[in-house]
Design a protein around this motif. Structure first.
Motif, PDB file in Angstrom:
ATOM      1  N   HIS A  33      35.633  39.914  37.949  1.00 10.84           N
ATOM      2  CA  HIS A  33      36.069  38.556  37.611  1.00 10.84           C
ATOM      3  C   HIS A  33      35.118  37.515  38.196  1.00 10.84           C
ATOM      4  O   HIS A  33      34.493  37.743  39.228  1.00 10.84           O
ATOM      5  CB  HIS A  33      37.475  38.288  38.169  1.00 10.84           C
ATOM      6  N   SER A  34      35.061  36.376  37.528  1.00 11.80           N
ATOM      7  CA  SER A  34      34.394  35.208  38.091  1.00 11.80           C
ATOM      8  C   SER A  34      35.459  34.132  38.283  1.00 11.80           C
ATOM      9  O   SER A  34      36.470  34.113  37.582  1.00 11.80           O
ATOM     10  CB  SER A  34      33.258  34.716  37.194  1.00 11.80           C
ATOM     11  N   PHE A  51      38.254  43.144  41.581  1.00 10.41           N
ATOM     12  CA  PHE A  51      39.676  43.422  41.737  1.00 10.41           C
ATOM     13  C   PHE A  51      40.019  44.710  40.999  1.00 10.41           C
ATOM     14  O   PHE A  51      39.511  44.936  39.900  1.00 10.41           O
ATOM     15  CB  PHE A  51      40.532  42.282  41.183  1.00 10.41           C
ATOM     16  N   PRO A  52      40.903  45.524  41.556  1.00 13.89           N
ATOM     17  CA  PRO A  52      41.309  46.739  40.846  1.00 13.89           C
ATOM     18  C   PRO A  52      42.213  46.392  39.658  1.00 13.89           C
ATOM     19  O   PRO A  52      42.834  45.318  39.642  1.00 13.89           O
ATOM     20  CB  PRO A  52      42.067  47.535  41.904  1.00 13.89           C
ATOM     21  N   PHE A 104      41.769  25.566  39.136  1.00 12.80           N
ATOM     22  CA  PHE A 104      41.464  26.949  39.476  1.00 12.80           C
ATOM     23  C   PHE A 104      41.351  27.753  38.185  1.00 12.80           C
ATOM     24  O   PHE A 104      42.179  27.634  37.292  1.00 12.80           O
ATOM     25  CB  PHE A 104      42.560  27.561  40.351  1.00 12.80           C
ATOM     26  N   SER A 105      40.283  28.548  38.088  1.00 17.19           N
ATOM     27  CA  SER A 105      40.089  29.411  36.940  1.00 17.19           C
ATOM     28  C   SER A 105      39.646  30.776  37.421  1.00 17.19           C
ATOM     29  O   SER A 105      38.760  30.887  38.262  1.00 17.19           O
ATOM     30  CB  SER A 105      39.029  28.825  35.997  1.00 17.19           C
ATOM     31  N   ARG A 162      47.410  38.214  39.998  1.00 21.90           N
ATOM     32  CA  ARG A 162      46.638  36.969  39.959  1.00 21.90           C
ATOM     33  C   ARG A 162      46.924  36.106  41.191  1.00 21.90           C
ATOM     34  O   ARG A 162      46.021  35.500  41.757  1.00 21.90           O
ATOM     35  CB  ARG A 162      46.965  36.206  38.675  1.00 21.90           C
ATOM     36  N   GLN A 163      48.184  36.030  41.611  1.00 25.81           N
ATOM     37  CA  GLN A 163      48.540  35.228  42.782  1.00 25.81           C
ATOM     38  C   GLN A 163      47.830  35.739  44.030  1.00 25.81           C
ATOM     39  O   GLN A 163      47.365  34.958  44.854  1.00 25.81           O
ATOM     40  CB  GLN A 163      50.060  35.228  43.002  1.00 25.81           C
ATOM     41  N   ASP A 164      47.731  37.049  44.169  1.00 24.88           N
ATOM     42  CA  ASP A 164      47.029  37.616  45.317  1.00 24.88           C
ATOM     43  C   ASP A 164      45.535  37.300  45.258  1.00 24.88           C
ATOM     44  O   ASP A 164      44.902  37.047  46.286  1.00 24.88           O
ATOM     45  CB  ASP A 164      47.246  39.123  45.394  1.00 24.88           C
TER      46      ASP A 164
END
Length: 78
Positions: A14-15, A39-40, A71-72, A45-47
């Motif tokens: 992810h970016s 990320f696995p 935030f993106s 998303r919150q984490d």
């Protein structure tokens, strides 16, 4: 949190981009930071958001109490 400093030999999953606002003596300043993370599958998303905020707070303590304006978090590949 999974890595926010993705080694160059591992392609990130992810970016991210985050824009923060924090007070200064005569008003506010805005800071935008970008990065990539790994990320696995199924990672919440919150984490990811919390981990990125923690990462930035460690690197730049002034941003720890900043307000988020934007935030993106997007998959790294198109």
């Amino acid at each position: 949190m999974p890595s926010t400093d993705t080694p160059s030999t591992v392609e990130p999953t992810h970016s991210w981009l985050i824009t923060l606002q924090h007070p200064v003596p005569n008003g506010f300043t805005i800071a935008t930071r970008t990065g990539s993370s790994t990320f696995p599958p199924g990672y919440p998303r919150q984490d990811a958001y919390t981990g990125i905020r923690d990462y930035l707070a460690r690197r730049e303590p002034l941003l720890a109490a900043a307000d988020v304006l934007f935030f993106s978090l997007e998959p790294y590949r198109l």
